[in-house]
Design an enzyme around this catalytic site. Structure first.
Site, short mmCIF file in Angstrom:
data_model
loop_
_atom_site.label_atom_id
_atom_site.label_comp_id
_atom_site.label_asym_id
_atom_site.label_seq_id
_atom_site.Cartn_x
_atom_site.Cartn_y
_atom_site.Cartn_z
N GLN B 266 24.37 41.15 47.84
CA GLN B 266 25.78 41.54 47.76
C GLN B 266 26.16 42.39 48.98
OE1 GLN B 266 29.00 40.70 46.65
NE2 GLN B 266 27.51 40.14 45.11
N HIS B 269 27.32 41.02 52.49
CA HIS B 269 28.65 40.42 52.74
C HIS B 269 29.45 41.26 53.72
CE1 HIS B 269 28.98 36.84 50.35
NE2 HIS B 269 28.47 37.45 49.30
N GLU B 334 32.45 42.12 39.16
CA GLU B 334 32.61 40.71 39.53
C GLU B 334 31.34 39.92 39.14
OE1 GLU B 334 32.62 40.19 43.74
OE2 GLU B 334 33.40 38.15 43.66
N HIS B 335 30.19 40.39 39.61
CA HIS B 335 28.91 39.76 39.27
C HIS B 335 28.09 40.73 38.43
CE1 HIS B 335 29.99 38.15 43.33
NE2 HIS B 335 29.70 37.00 42.74
N ASP B 368 25.99 31.67 43.14
CA ASP B 368 26.94 31.60 44.26
C ASP B 368 27.03 30.19 44.83
OD1 ASP B 368 27.58 34.25 44.18
OD2 ASP B 368 26.22 34.85 45.80
N HIS B 427 73.31 29.32 19.95
CA HIS B 427 71.97 29.01 19.46
C HIS B 427 72.02 28.69 17.96
CE1 HIS B 427 70.57 30.82 23.23
NE2 HIS B 427 69.33 30.48 22.95
#
Lengths: 443, 443
Positions: B266, B269, B334-335, B368, B427
């Site tokens: 991670q 990145h 996220e993960h 991934d 209506h």
């Protein structure tokens, strides 16, 4: 005075230009509103309850001494349910039952977790869970709609949301008993009489008194819409609604006064609302036009209806029902009535619409209140890419992956190859470490 | 030099403050970028191809004479597939197969139309249809990820999207063969070598050459993110991604070097990426820390990894796995790796995560690239209310309602009662006209 509604024909040489003019509606960004909303949001974020209280007292002409004093108790909500007429209560409860039943079907159809094992014994799936807490914005003042309380709160309740927090402004302290009663029927957990950008900010950031939510849904004025767009990302939001619209595809078999009234039922919302009728039968269009003139004087909201029909309405003569369906797909209407003897012939041709009302008996108004499906629908052509509010808006999904030791042998080399190709060596090594015979590809 | 990664313990008196500091990440709005993006969007909207061409030539240092010249042909995409190594091609195709298989399951699980009849013979349901045309933004330059092409295009293809349009900038004309090959494998219909806000504008508004799409997905830099937020409403967008994050819950049973490498994968990145490890076993945390120091020097991206771990990483000693799960829910990562001998014991406790990786063999990197589920996931805690990219992002729903004549008798009085309560008489009348015995309630 006759209603001067735009009349178009697809065979006319200037049709495309006229059609474009009729449809054109641009959500203009009002920079003054944007700026004011940004200030209110920052102020509530910084000062919390104190800011919410200031704005509420100022904008809604109240004299509250704390935000806690603006909370409605469950006792007050239940009292409102006792206070409305028995007919109103029965109607609210019947509508709620039907809306709940539909959304329960929706939950069953697409709201459950699922998983499977592949050949290597690897588990793959998706876990579906409700949101912890959501905020529902309910407009107050002149357009107070109890049906919107049901349509926002019931899908959240069916999804299993832990806490549903309603906000509704009460200008000059006027509470709408039907709105409060609807909150009781729909299972709202907490309710605050706050509104505007300050209410959106309180829900998005949380204050000492108002709990922070995970998502905010519900319609509002330009300030509310701007505030929702601002806080998108901090919390989820449903959609930014434009003016309401109806498109009626008619084959000429429905009593023309029914269709005229359906066009009115959209036009009466506000002057920007849009009502369009498409039909291949010129004589039928003329009969509907005559019914519009005949019925208008008896409508209490005739001024709004006239302004809407004259400003944004249209009667369009098409070559065929097929062509009417094509034009409908270009418009991607919020409400689409297929007022035909044979609606199932046309339904497969209709690709984009918030809700499709099939056959002469399905007036939009039945769907608005109690057929079961949601009345919060994508407007302004956004049905091309978005959907009715639903149980799925109050759930989120998490992927589930459990790679078996065997699976890791199959997947590792693939992942490593791609990771090296992207220059992400740690990704590659993490995959390779799980190989029984761990020899780095690059070694 | 040892990695100075933050070490916390939930039993420490200052834990909450330290934890808050470690997590804090605010997506600051850069007003200069916002302003510049607004200008580019307006320019492309006004001048179309000419503006796209100007910006592309300027920002990407190209000398193209038309936007048409920036389109990649299917021949070029297929040629790229021939040009990459056989191992790369096999890996791409294997990953695509698995990603497609998972998303086909997703389509079956929740992407089909459904309907039913209630007791009155009224038909209620939901029609699910693919979007007509979508745009996929693929970053170019230093972070060119072919796997992102697969993850964006394949769900669109499985959903049945009519046309998938890819945009990818090629600074100084450098085309990434793996990205082009991935486009060929994933079934991209058209591709343009344009990027930045100008590419988002071209897709959202359409130009003479670039077709207008209904939705734009895919990651990008701050200009792209800002542009997507601007055009939201004109078209759909997927989400605004923040820095990538991993949270590992470990019970101490996984080899510590595997976990260290997962944290690296991670961190590599970028410097803002976040890697956090939670574990009730202090000795195990120390072993992972030692592996971090041992493994780091051999990583080509060690500088980025170190900066990420020292700036945003954390090793957190918890009282128990239960407490680790609670903290994970507060983070909504996220993960989320559940690196445990008994992951199914903990999975039910985990409410919010983009993707959950169960067991020691399930490295995030396998997910991934090729396990099957999507790698486009909600970041920065938005897993509280949003979901992985999926087939459902490339579909929209339309409610279906066909009220039977009998049903209209049951629904009409309910709708009319509620409509009168809301002051919407048209209506009410539209509902009452469908009653066999049409006597307006107010008459």
């Amino acid at each position: 005075m006759k209603v001067q509604i735009r009349q178009l024909a697809t065979t006319a040489p200037d049709f495309e230009a006229e059609f474009h003019r009729a449809l054109h509606w641009a959500a203009e960004t009002d920079h003054a509103i944007e700026q004011r909303v940004a200030e209110i949001l920052a102020d509530v974020r910084g000062r919390g309850d104190a800011a919410v209280l200031d704005y509420t007292n100022r904008f809604d002409a109240l004299g509250a001494t704390s935000v806690a004093a603006l909370e409605l108790t469950q006792t007050e909500l239940r009292a409102a349910l006792e206070q409305i007429t028995p007919a109103q209560r029965q109607a609210l409860e019947a509508a709620a039952r039907r809306v709940r039943a539909y959304h329960e079907r929706q939950l069953e159809a697409c709201g459950r977790s699922w998983s499977y094992h592949d050949d290597d014994g690897t588990l793959l799936g998706q876990k579906v869970t409700p949101l912890d807490r959501v905020g529902i914005y309910v407009p107050g003042g002149k357009a107070a709609y109890p049906s919107s309380v049901l349509m926002n709160a019931i899908p959240a309740q069916v999804a299993g949301v832990g806490e549903i927090v309603m906000v509704v402004p009460t200008p000059r302290g006027e509470k709408n008993a039907l709105v409060l009663a609807a909150a009781a029927v729909a299972g709202v957990h907490r309710a605050f009489t706050i509104g505007g950008a300050q209410a959106v900010a309180a829900l998005a950031y949380g204050t000492a008194t108002v709990p922070k939510v995970d998502k905010i849904t519900g319609p509002g004025n330009a300030y509310v819409a701007s505030a929702k767009k601002h806080v998108f990302g901090t919390v989820g939001i449903d959609m930014i609604a434009g003016p309401s619209e109806i498109l009626v595809l008619a084959d000429g078999s429905t009593p023309p006064d029914w269709v005229a009234m359906d066009l009115f039922s959209q036009a009466e919302h506000d002057e920007l609302a849009q009502s369009i009728l498409l039909c291949p039968d010129a004589g039928y269009l003329e009969r509907v036009r005559a019914e519009i003139d005949r019925l208008l004087p008896e409508m209490p909201r005739r001024d709004v209806i006239r302004a809407s029909l004259e400003g944004r309405g249209a009667l369009i003569h098409t070559r065929s029902m097929e062509e009417a369906c094509e034009i409908s797909n270009r418009i991607a209407p919020e409400h689409l009535e297929v007022s035909s003897r044979d609606p199932h012939r046309w339904e497969p041709l209709l690709r984009h619409a918030g809700a499709i009302f099939l056959g002469a008996y399905t007036s939009e108004s039945l769907g608005d209140y109690c057929a079961g499906p949601n009345h919060v629908l994508p407007t302004s052509g956004t049905a091309r890419f978005s959907s009715p509010l639903g149980v799925y808006d109050f759930q989120k999904r998490s992927s589930l992956i459990e790679v078996s030791p065997t699976g890791a042998q199959a997947l590792g080399p693939i992942a490593a190859e791609l990771a090296y190709g992207e220059g992400l060596q740690a990704h590659a090594r993490a995959a390779e470490m799980r190989l029984s015979d761990d020899t780095p590809e690059g070694a």
